[in-house]
Design a protein around this motif. Structure first.
Motif: not given
Length: 167
Positions: A52-59, A73-81, A83-91
């Motif tokens: 249940h790990t999410f990896n964040f990439h840039i190319t 290239v993976q710049f970050d990863s996150y495993t939420p406590q 399991k129903n959480t789906i993390p997102d990110f802003l740039v």
């Protein structure tokens, strides 16, 4: 997520159209951003149900034809406590427009707000990560914006509400 880049010339004629769905099949494609006259694509992947790990990439992307220049290239990863959480990110761009500021959820419990702020430049190899913790119930706070201020301090703005959205 289906992401297509289309480039038009000055006469509004299509120069190229590039679909990234086949090249990045396992990626959830999020954003294409411009930094210092170069294009970058941001994506997210998911590692199995057990991890249940999410990896964040840039190319980087060619402005000439839209093709991907190098492997993401993976710049970050996150495993939420949860399991129903789906993390997102802003740039967004930093104030000096020399690097990207990427923010994502970094919650560890319900009694505080956790934000991970990542700074990454166009070379994609070096990054600075800063965890930010705000002592407030995460159900009461909605992140609106984050800025890197002088002295490597962070300015975080958000909305506060009562649980259930009454305030």
């Amino acid at each position: 997520t289906h992401l297509i880049l289309m480039k038009y010339d000055k006469r509004n004629q299509l120069v190229y159209e590039h679909d990234y769905n086949d090249e990045l099949r396992d990626h959830d494609l999020k954003f294409i951003r411009l930094l210092d006259n170069e294009l970058f694509l941001f994506s997210k992947t998911f590692e199995g149900k057990d991890a249940h790990t999410f990896n964040f990439h840039i190319t980087s992307i060619s402005k000439d034809n839209g093709t991907i220049k190098e492997k993401p290239v993976q710049f970050d990863s996150y495993t939420p406590q949860n399991k129903n959480t789906i993390p997102d990110f802003l740039v967004k761009l930093s104030a000096d427009e020399k690097k990207f500021i990427i923010t994502r959820d970094h919650n560890t419990d319900n009694t505080s707000i956790g934000i991970m702020a990542t700074q990454i430049g166009k070379e994609m190899s070096s990054k600075i990560q800063t965890p930010i913790l705000i002592n407030m119930d995460q159900h009461l706070f909605k992140l609106v914006d984050i800025q890197l201020a002088p002295g490597n301090k962070w300015l975080v703005t958000g909305r506060e509400s009562e649980y259930g959205g009454k305030k």
